[in-house]
Write a protein that holds these residues in place. Sequence first.
Motif, PDB file in Angstrom:
ATOM      1  N   TYR A   1       0.693  -1.417  -0.192  1.00  0.00           N
ATOM      2  CA  TYR A   1      -0.154  -0.231  -0.321  1.00  0.00           C
ATOM      3  C   TYR A   1       0.949   1.491   0.085  1.00  0.00           C
ATOM      4  O   TYR A   1       1.432   1.808   0.738  1.00  0.00           O
ATOM      5  CB  TYR A   1      -1.016  -0.121   1.328  1.00  0.00           C
ATOM      6  CG  TYR A   1      -1.930  -0.904   0.653  1.00  0.00           C
ATOM      7  CD1 TYR A   1      -2.927  -0.687   0.674  1.00  0.00           C
ATOM      8  CD2 TYR A   1      -1.360  -2.495   1.180  1.00  0.00           C
ATOM      9  CE1 TYR A   1      -4.254  -1.915   0.453  1.00  0.00           C
ATOM     10  CE2 TYR A   1      -3.345  -3.542   1.559  1.00  0.00           C
ATOM     11  CZ  TYR A   1      -3.756  -2.661   0.923  1.00  0.00           C
ATOM     12  OH  TYR A   1      -5.011  -3.999   0.775  1.00  0.00           O
TER      13      TYR A   1
ATOM     14  N   SER B   1      -6.171   2.568  -1.198  1.00  0.00           N
ATOM     15  CA  SER B   1      -5.055   3.786  -0.346  1.00  0.00           C
ATOM     16  C   SER B   1      -6.034   4.180   0.102  1.00  0.00           C
ATOM     17  O   SER B   1      -5.920   5.331  -1.126  1.00  0.00           O
ATOM     18  CB  SER B   1      -3.487   3.263  -1.326  1.00  0.00           C
ATOM     19  OG  SER B   1      -2.548   4.322  -0.351  1.00  0.00           O
TER      20      SER B   1
ATOM     21  N   SER C   1      -2.083   0.331  -4.262  1.00  0.00           N
ATOM     22  CA  SER C   1      -2.233  -1.133  -3.644  1.00  0.00           C
ATOM     23  C   SER C   1      -3.134  -2.151  -4.637  1.00  0.00           C
ATOM     24  O   SER C   1      -3.357  -2.439  -5.419  1.00  0.00           O
ATOM     25  CB  SER C   1      -3.663  -0.499  -2.478  1.00  0.00           C
ATOM     26  OG  SER C   1      -4.770  -0.501  -3.360  1.00  0.00           O
TER      27      SER C   1
END
Length: 528
Positions: free
Chosen positions: A54, A389, A383
């Motif tokens: 992330y 994210s 992500s």
Amino acid sequence: MPHSTVDAVVIGAGPNGLVAANALGDADWDVVLVEAQDDVGGAVRSAEVTAPGYVNDLFSAFYPLAAASPIIRDLHLEQHGLAWRQAPDVLSHVLDDGRAAVLRRDPADTAAGLDAEAAGDGEAWLEMYDGWQRVRDPLLDALFTPFPPVAAGARMLRRLGASGGLDFARLAVLPVRRLAEERFRGQGAGLLLTGNALHSDVPPDAAGSGVFGWLLAMLGQDVGFPVPEGGAGRLAQALRARAESLGVEVRTGAEVTEVTTSADRATGVRMADGTSIAARHAVLADVAAPALYSRLLARHRLPAKLLRDLERFHWDNPTIKLNWALERPVPWTAREAAGSGTVHLGVDDHGFVDFAADLSTRRDPERPFLLFGQMTTSDPTRSPEGTESAWAYTHVPHGDWSGERLDRHVERMEQAVERVAPGFRDIQLARHVQSPGSLEAMDANLVDGAVNAGTSALHQQLIFRPVPGLGRPETPVEGLYLAGASAHPGGGVHGACGWNAARAALAHQGRTGRMRRALASTAWARLT
């Protein structure tokens, strides 16, 4: 002590410092760029701070000003690894009752949504956008040049005419709430304009807030709210790569403790490790104005009035920022928000005023206004597939933001999200909190978590920035230039503060001709 000599030293590798180094490098100057942190970027950086895979933007995230800036555009950073990505929609403002106003990529689509709420508002929005297109280029040039912007201002007046010029002057000082009331019947347009205005620290009933809301909303319709593919740090890395391709030396983990002077002229810098770098022509400081004059020039005798004015320097409000790793997309009640890169939430049109009043009176807002970023929606590389994210930030009053006080406000922020996205807390894999103090620790220019290096209010803009009588990058010390966001035109990732400082340094040495030839038909040619 080890000692080196170059044409110019640039202090600080935030976006303004990086742009300044590029501009000087284009003029064939020998440049050293020094940065106290271990990486370049200042408030344009990203990292994995929540969960593996992330990518979280640690400070700024969306870059309409960079995308529109003729300065950034003409550096051709795509040749140095930068790629822009966009969410399907630019921005939404979601309300607790499930309604939403959406700023879509196509102005006609935005207008259609506004018209569905209140007949005629769509046409009024398109009229506003037509007005933006008429003044766009000269206005942006005027914003990004030293004050006064004579050439760009004259071009703008020619396009507007006398009557149109007066109307624009009124817009420049109009409160955003009044702007919305005069132009629109429904609530949606006002939410979009006011939310954008509060990206600055100017209250919605204050003079000047209208132009901030109008500018960001129109940029959203024009260039969108783009993000760098792979994280905000990719923008800084592209600026660094371009500078290094010109021969600029970049030193990270290198803190400057003093700007050295002789006979009222800047001669170089002294580093925390005891080394010095001498500058033949210029020192450019991408630092906050109080830090430059009070700390880096502590041993230099400065004008008494300047020091008195600096005591009145007005910081913008601190920031608290939360970063999340989410196992799936945000469960918005207003489904229209799912495709927006930026989401505004927490308040309605009256709540904006209450929130601003809390900040003005130094009360902790019980219902904070949040800017929420859906980064994977904007850039799928942020992500794993099917996840998000995300981050949110809000402004708070100055004070001690630690311990229980910080915890209570983090709770308020998450409650605000939960009200418009029930189940949000259930999909969190990890959370990372950035307090005002931690923001400053990661970037010394973000004093007490203030992200604009000084208020954007009218009393500290134009010729009043950073103190009355300046408004330009030159300082009372010959050869020293303020290149950070405390200088005109202020905060935002557009590079103008660094660009203007580099132009001033080159002009002082009579070297602008070489840079004009290097950048023919680019921003330099237009803005000169």
